[in-house]
Design a protein around this motif. Structure first.
Motif, short mmCIF file in Angstrom:
data_model
loop_
_atom_site.label_atom_id
_atom_site.label_comp_id
_atom_site.label_asym_id
_atom_site.label_seq_id
_atom_site.Cartn_x
_atom_site.Cartn_y
_atom_site.Cartn_z
N ILE A 205 36.65 -44.44 72.77
CA ILE A 205 36.72 -44.28 74.31
C ILE A 205 37.52 -45.41 74.86
N ALA A 206 37.30 -46.88 74.83
CA ALA A 206 36.71 -47.67 74.84
C ALA A 206 39.09 -48.58 74.66
N ALA A 207 39.24 -47.54 73.69
CA ALA A 207 40.73 -47.99 73.43
C ALA A 207 41.26 -46.95 74.96
N ILE B 47 40.59 -46.17 77.81
CA ILE B 47 40.42 -46.69 78.93
C ILE B 47 41.65 -48.15 78.86
N VAL B 48 40.79 -49.02 78.21
CA VAL B 48 41.89 -50.71 78.28
C VAL B 48 43.42 -49.80 78.21
N VAL C 131 41.47 -41.47 83.59
CA VAL C 131 41.66 -43.28 84.53
C VAL C 131 42.44 -43.19 84.76
N THR D 235 33.40 -43.78 67.81
CA THR D 235 34.14 -43.02 68.93
C THR D 235 33.83 -43.98 70.30
N ILE D 236 32.16 -44.75 70.10
CA ILE D 236 32.78 -46.22 71.20
C ILE D 236 34.15 -46.63 71.34
N ALA D 237 34.89 -46.53 71.11
CA ALA D 237 35.69 -48.24 70.26
C ALA D 237 36.67 -46.89 70.31
#
Length: 638
Positions: A228-230, A232-233, A287, A224-226
């Motif tokens: 969301i981070a993807a 954003i990046v 974002v 899940t964190i990955a």
């Protein structure tokens, strides 16, 4: 192919006929779409079982809507909403679930079924509420922002609810394994997949139990964190180069293609990891809120959002089971009204606790009192996992649909309350100001409106403040952003960004309030450029001494223009009349500055000898200048 074209014609014709009629009657477009669905479905029978399949496609409009809303919110604004998201939204879900669960248990439902019912009915309709708030220009009010915060919290809450529901199935073998993963009967899961494919609502449940089903708890968290981070990046580092590449191709349709790609790709990624596609789209919008391509995205997606949302509302209306309704109409309608009343009371209490005032309390309570489209997902998933009997589920689906159908009527009731509270002179709470810009305009009467339009048209962002709710409503009706709040209050000015602004325009009707605002702003910001309006020279002198830089007399410029027209009609050329106007303007501006230094507030101008003497001298200078100019003109003509 013929069948598809026939169905498309039916849906579009129903919308084209019903929606304008509903809007003309002041009922809003949402009620028009719902009525169109009822007309072509249960009433005329022109559409049938394909409605459920079509609703999956139509719910993509909700995803687009949250993406577009995210584009209007920068991360800092979202951070400022954290108390409402965690406090107001969290309490609404918990308290509403508990209250509705208690009522279900009072009607002899087992505790696990009652809890599932409470969780399902605690959620409100994101699609209907946000669409109606946008139409009525209520999103930027304090009540509208509170409503949005709760809806966002509910969308987030769908994920843990979907993960929790299988644990309520007493008849299934469900539990937490030693590695932290959730064990669910595979046969039930397969049934859930099949049912979700043909049920109302997005396929979030299917995604949640396909990709992450066998992962341990820590694995689900990392995935899940990955994801969301993807998002954003990619939003921060990759969208700008891609948009620049698309721009170099000079193909307008490519902008639309990449906008759709962003939304569909993020939605697919979110479903793979068991998150709400709408939540992922909202995060992506936040974002990209600071991107220079934001307006391109909004322009390209807005038509798709409107059509898909309209189609979604039509499918909701077409899916109402009137046979079941008529078989027990009193009880089912009573249940829908009871849900609205219970949730409305809870919401009204929370609004008071969180210090919403006046009309915002009623907007918050009435706007969120219904059940929502995610209820269709939870009901279907509860049946397939063995939590809820199918008989209860059919009734619950009808209650959800009826409450959504009643929602536009609740907003009409809010409009009535809104007008009555205005008539009684109730004071409104100031809006939450989330925008900031280099120009703050205090007062939005005729003077302030012209200034605001010119500055915005020239490409500069403004923050418009006014204490008059009617003036703010008119501005929003015409598509201009404006905030309700007293510009003379220091806290309102701080929220509007007085510390970083470059220009303050004081366009208030009240001379005393304007003077106080000028004095305060000059004290707080010695470097701030202050532009003000004044009725006469006396106000000019007061404001000049208070620290205003540029002072515009209301009638001065228009009087100069009228005088120029007189000169043109008396025989002067346009150039000569313009030069006379320019000379008079420059001399008057110089005179005002000199006389302001001699003016005294405690002495009438006619009794101020120094003031009178200098005024006479300046008038003689003006006459001499015009006389010399006239002589020069005559020599040139000769």
């Amino acid at each position: 192919m013929e069948g598809f074209l026939f169905q498309a014609t039916i849906y579009l014709a129903a919308a084209v006929i019903a929606v304008p009629i509903a809007a003309r009657l002041g009922l809003g477009s949402v009620l028009g779409y719902l009525a169109a669905g009822i007309l072509i479905g249960p009433v005329l029978g022109l559409v049938g079982s394909e409605t459920k399949d079509l609703q999956h496609f139509a719910e993509f409009g909700v995803v687009m809507m949250l993406f577009l809303i995210g584009l209007e919110l920068e991360p800092r604004a979202l951070w400022d909403m954290r108390h409402r998201l965690l406090g107001l939204g969290g309490l609404q879900v918990v308290i509403s679930t508990a209250a509705l669960m208690g009522i279900a248990m009072a009607y002899d439902q087992p505790w696990n079924v009652a809890l599932a019912i409470g969780l399902t009915l605690a959620l409100s309709s994101t699609a209907i509420v946000l669409q109606t708030l946008s139409e009525k220009n209520l999103m930027r009010t304090s009540g509208g922002r509170s409503v949005f915060s709760v809806l966002l919290t509910q969308d987030i809450a769908v994920i843990p609810i979907l993960a929790f529901l299988p644990l309520l199935a007493i008849s299934t073998v469900a539990g937490v394994m030693p590695d932290g993963s959730i064990s669910v009967n595979p046969e039930k899961v397969d049934a859930a997949h099949k049912s979700t494919e043909g049920s109302h609502g997005p396929a979030a449940a299917e995604a949640a139990f396909s990709f992450v089903q066998n992962l341990p708890g820590w694995g689900v968290t990392l995935v899940t964190i990955a994801a969301i981070a993807a998002i954003i990046v990619v939003g921060v580092f990759f969208t700008r180069p891609v948009f620049r590449y698309i721009h170099s191709a000079n193909l307008r349709e490519m902008y639309t293609a990449i906008a759709l790609l962003i939304v569909t790709g993020i939605s697919f990624l979110m479903m793979l990891v068991g998150l709400s596609p709408a939540l992922g789209a909202f995060l992506a919008g936040v974002v990209l809120a600071s991107s220079e391509f934001r307006h391109e995205l909004e322009t390209d997606l807005e038509p798709f959002k409107g059509l898909l949302l309209g189609l979604f509302f039509i499918t909701v209306g077409a899916g109402i089971n009137f046979e079941l309704l008529f078989s027990d109409a009193v009880i089912i309608i009573g249940m829908a009204l009871l849900v609205i009343i219970i949730k409305g009371m809870i919401l009204y209490g929370l609004a008071r606790i969180f210090k919403l005032r006046g009309r915002d309390q009623w907007l918050f309570a009435l706007g969120l009192a219904q059940a929502g489209e995610f209820g269709f997902v939870l009901v279907s998933f509860s049946v397939t996992t063995g939590v809820m009997p199918s008989v209860v589920a059919e009734t619950l689906l009808l209650v959800i649909a009826l409450s959504m159908l009643i929602t536009p009527l609740l907003f009409i009731l809010y409009d009535v309350i809104h007008k009555r509270m205005e008539d009684t002179g109730g004071t409104a709470e100031p809006d939450d100001i989330e925008d900031d810009g280099p120009v703050i305009i205090a007062g939005i009467g005729r003077f302030g409106q012209v200034v605001n339009r010119l500055v915005q048209t020239s490409g500069f962002q403004t923050v418009v403040l006014d204490h008059n709710p009617e003036a703010i409503a008119v501005m929003r009706r015409f598509g201009f952003k404006a905030y309700l709040g007293d510009p003379t209050r220091p806290d309102i000015l701080r929220k509007a960004g007085i510390k970083d602004a470059r220009v303050l325009v004081v366009a208030l009707d009240d001379p005393k309030a304007a003077l106080g605002l000028i004095t305060y702003a000059r004290k707080e910001r010695p470097d701030l450029h202050i532009i003000t309006r004044a009725r006469d020279r006396t106000e000019v002198y007061r404001q000049y001494q208070a620290g205003a830089n540029d002072i515009v007399r209301e009638m001065f410029d228009s009087s100069l223009r009228a005088g120029r027209y007189v000169l043109e009609n008396m025989g002067l050329s346009e150039f000569e009349a313009h030069e006379a106007e320019r000379m008079f303007y420059a001399h008057d501006r110089m005179s005002v500055r000199e006389l302001a230094a001699l003016w005294r507030a405690d002495v009438e101008p006619s009794a101020n000898k120094e003031y009178v003497a200098r005024a006479k001298e300046l008038q003689k200078d003006l006459e001499t200048a015009f006389l010399n100019r006239g002589d020069d003109t005559e020599k040139k003509r000769a």
